[in-house]
Design a protein around this motif. Structure first.
Motif, PDB file in Angstrom:
ATOM      1  N   GLU A 125      -7.679 -14.675  -3.010  1.00 58.06           N
ATOM      2  CA  GLU A 125      -6.730 -13.726  -2.426  1.00 58.06           C
ATOM      3  C   GLU A 125      -7.229 -13.208  -1.081  1.00 58.06           C
ATOM      4  OE1 GLU A 125      -6.173 -10.837  -5.499  1.00 58.06           O
ATOM      5  OE2 GLU A 125      -4.887 -12.167  -6.672  1.00 58.06           O
ATOM      6  N   ARG A 126      -8.510 -12.883  -0.990  1.00 59.97           N
ATOM      7  CA  ARG A 126      -9.076 -12.416   0.288  1.00 59.97           C
ATOM      8  C   ARG A 126      -9.003 -13.507   1.352  1.00 59.97           C
ATOM      9  NH1 ARG A 126     -13.181 -10.745  -3.028  1.00 59.97           N
ATOM     10  NH2 ARG A 126     -14.574 -12.281  -2.100  1.00 59.97           N
ATOM     11  N   LEU A 127      -9.297 -14.737   0.968  1.00 58.39           N
ATOM     12  CA  LEU A 127      -9.230 -15.864   1.898  1.00 58.39           C
ATOM     13  C   LEU A 127      -7.801 -16.083   2.376  1.00 58.39           C
ATOM     14  CD1 LEU A 127     -10.705 -18.190   3.289  1.00 58.39           C
ATOM     15  CD2 LEU A 127     -10.293 -19.556   1.241  1.00 58.39           C
ATOM     16  N   ARG A 128      -6.842 -16.024   1.469  1.00 62.58           N
ATOM     17  CA  ARG A 128      -5.427 -16.185   1.833  1.00 62.58           C
ATOM     18  C   ARG A 128      -4.994 -15.097   2.813  1.00 62.58           C
ATOM     19  NH1 ARG A 128      -2.208 -14.386  -2.694  1.00 62.58           N
ATOM     20  NH2 ARG A 128      -2.677 -12.436  -1.669  1.00 62.58           N
ATOM     21  N   ASP A 129      -5.358 -13.861   2.503  1.00 61.36           N
ATOM     22  CA  ASP A 129      -4.986 -12.745   3.375  1.00 61.36           C
ATOM     23  C   ASP A 129      -5.608 -12.891   4.760  1.00 61.36           C
ATOM     24  OD1 ASP A 129      -3.587 -11.745   1.245  1.00 61.36           O
ATOM     25  OD2 ASP A 129      -5.063 -10.195   0.748  1.00 61.36           O
ATOM     26  N   ARG A 130      -6.866 -13.306   4.800  1.00 60.20           N
ATOM     27  CA  ARG A 130      -7.546 -13.485   6.083  1.00 60.20           C
ATOM     28  C   ARG A 130      -6.881 -14.592   6.905  1.00 60.20           C
ATOM     29  NH1 ARG A 130     -13.361 -15.487   5.557  1.00 60.20           N
ATOM     30  NH2 ARG A 130     -12.346 -17.484   5.737  1.00 60.20           N
ATOM     31  N   ASN A 131      -6.512 -15.677   6.247  1.00 57.28           N
ATOM     32  CA  ASN A 131      -5.877 -16.783   6.959  1.00 57.28           C
ATOM     33  C   ASN A 131      -4.496 -16.405   7.484  1.00 57.28           C
ATOM     34  OD1 ASN A 131      -8.046 -18.496   6.622  1.00 57.28           O
ATOM     35  ND2 ASN A 131      -7.237 -19.399   4.752  1.00 57.28           N
ATOM     36  N   VAL A 132      -3.720 -15.687   6.698  1.00 62.80           N
ATOM     37  CA  VAL A 132      -2.392 -15.251   7.140  1.00 62.80           C
ATOM     38  C   VAL A 132      -2.533 -14.292   8.310  1.00 62.80           C
ATOM     39  CG1 VAL A 132      -0.339 -13.914   6.498  1.00 62.80           C
ATOM     40  CG2 VAL A 132      -1.209 -15.667   4.954  1.00 62.80           C
ATOM     41  N   ARG A 133      -3.456 -13.361   8.209  1.00 62.05           N
ATOM     42  CA  ARG A 133      -3.676 -12.398   9.296  1.00 62.05           C
ATOM     43  C   ARG A 133      -4.059 -13.127  10.583  1.00 62.05           C
ATOM     44  NH1 ARG A 133      -6.960  -9.001   6.927  1.00 62.05           N
ATOM     45  NH2 ARG A 133      -8.831 -10.140   7.482  1.00 62.05           N
ATOM     46  N   GLY A 134      -4.945 -14.119  10.476  1.00 59.04           N
ATOM     47  CA  GLY A 134      -5.351 -14.891  11.644  1.00 59.04           C
ATOM     48  C   GLY A 134      -4.194 -15.659  12.252  1.00 59.04           C
ATOM     49  N   LEU A 168      -2.708 -15.090  15.972  1.00 53.24           N
ATOM     50  CA  LEU A 168      -2.665 -16.213  16.903  1.00 53.24           C
ATOM     51  C   LEU A 168      -1.274 -16.409  17.482  1.00 53.24           C
ATOM     52  CD1 LEU A 168      -3.934 -18.728  18.224  1.00 53.24           C
ATOM     53  CD2 LEU A 168      -3.261 -20.000  16.176  1.00 53.24           C
ATOM     54  N   LEU A 169      -0.259 -16.413  16.632  1.00 47.55           N
ATOM     55  CA  LEU A 169       1.100 -16.636  17.128  1.00 47.55           C
ATOM     56  C   LEU A 169       1.614 -15.431  17.910  1.00 47.55           C
ATOM     57  CD1 LEU A 169       2.821 -18.694  14.292  1.00 47.55           C
ATOM     58  CD2 LEU A 169       1.864 -19.476  16.452  1.00 47.55           C
ATOM     59  N   SER A 170       1.030 -14.255  17.706  1.00 48.30           N
ATOM     60  CA  SER A 170       1.398 -13.096  18.515  1.00 48.30           C
ATOM     61  C   SER A 170       0.855 -13.245  19.938  1.00 48.30           C
ATOM     62  CB  SER A 170       0.831 -11.797  17.976  1.00 48.30           C
ATOM     63  OG  SER A 170       1.009 -11.643  16.637  1.00 48.30           O
ATOM     64  N   ARG A 171      -0.370 -13.732  20.027  1.00 49.41           N
ATOM     65  CA  ARG A 171      -1.006 -13.898  21.336  1.00 49.41           C
ATOM     66  C   ARG A 171      -0.500 -15.125  22.075  1.00 49.41           C
ATOM     67  NH1 ARG A 171      -5.750 -13.554  18.325  1.00 49.41           N
ATOM     68  NH2 ARG A 171      -6.162 -15.698  18.925  1.00 49.41           N
ATOM     69  N   ARG A 172      -0.195 -16.179  21.342  1.00 51.44           N
ATOM     70  CA  ARG A 172       0.154 -17.458  21.964  1.00 51.44           C
ATOM     71  C   ARG A 172       1.555 -17.886  21.542  1.00 51.44           C
ATOM     72  NH1 ARG A 172      -4.141 -21.178  22.525  1.00 51.44           N
ATOM     73  NH2 ARG A 172      -2.520 -22.373  23.573  1.00 51.44           N
ATOM     74  N   ASP A 230       5.331 -21.145  11.270  1.00 50.54           N
ATOM     75  CA  ASP A 230       6.415 -20.245  11.669  1.00 50.54           C
ATOM     76  C   ASP A 230       6.998 -19.533  10.449  1.00 50.54           C
ATOM     77  OD1 ASP A 230       6.101 -21.069  14.290  1.00 50.54           O
ATOM     78  OD2 ASP A 230       7.779 -22.478  14.223  1.00 50.54           O
ATOM     79  N   HIS A 231       7.164 -20.263   9.374  1.00 48.60           N
ATOM     80  CA  HIS A 231       7.719 -19.686   8.146  1.00 48.60           C
ATOM     81  C   HIS A 231       6.798 -18.582   7.603  1.00 48.60           C
ATOM     82  CE1 HIS A 231       9.659 -19.328   4.266  1.00 48.60           C
ATOM     83  NE2 HIS A 231       8.495 -19.540   3.706  1.00 48.60           N
ATOM     84  N   VAL A 232       5.503 -18.840   7.576  1.00 47.43           N
ATOM     85  CA  VAL A 232       4.544 -17.846   7.060  1.00 47.43           C
ATOM     86  C   VAL A 232       4.613 -16.575   7.912  1.00 47.43           C
ATOM     87  CG1 VAL A 232       2.090 -17.326   6.770  1.00 47.43           C
ATOM     88  CG2 VAL A 232       3.004 -19.508   5.974  1.00 47.43           C
ATOM     89  N   VAL A 233       4.606 -16.733   9.231  1.00 49.94           N
ATOM     90  CA  VAL A 233       4.638 -15.585  10.123  1.00 49.94           C
ATOM     91  C   VAL A 233       5.961 -14.821   9.966  1.00 49.94           C
ATOM     92  CG1 VAL A 233       4.652 -14.867  12.536  1.00 49.94           C
ATOM     93  CG2 VAL A 233       2.992 -16.547  11.744  1.00 49.94           C
ATOM     94  N   ASP A 234       7.066 -15.537   9.882  1.00 51.22           N
ATOM     95  CA  ASP A 234       8.361 -14.882   9.707  1.00 51.22           C
ATOM     96  C   ASP A 234       8.431 -14.143   8.371  1.00 51.22           C
ATOM     97  OD1 ASP A 234       9.154 -15.860  12.160  1.00 51.22           O
ATOM     98  OD2 ASP A 234      10.299 -17.540  11.317  1.00 51.22           O
TER      99      ASP A 234
END
Length: 52
Positions: free
Chosen positions: A14-23, A27-31, A42-46
């Motif tokens: 769960e911690r790994l999943r949360d860290r990956n989603v946050r990253g 990333l998509l916010s900056r780039r 895109d689906h995950v971020v949306d």
């Protein structure tokens, strides 16, 4: 019924999943030019945006 090691492994996943989603969201916010490159990203971020 979960054992202690199964609980520990579940917690780690769960911690790994949360860290990956946050990253990915950061990333998509900056780039913004990366949007559309990988539909699943895109689906995950949306999906995350709907929960905030």
């Amino acid at each position: 019924m979960y054992t202690l090691s199964q609980d520990t492994e579940q917690s780690r996943r769960e911690r790994l999943r949360d860290r990956n989603v946050r990253g990915l969201v950061e990333l998509l916010s900056r780039r913004g030019e990366l949007r559309g490159v990988h539909p699943m990203a895109d689906h995950v971020v949306d999906t995350f945006a709907w929960t905030v």
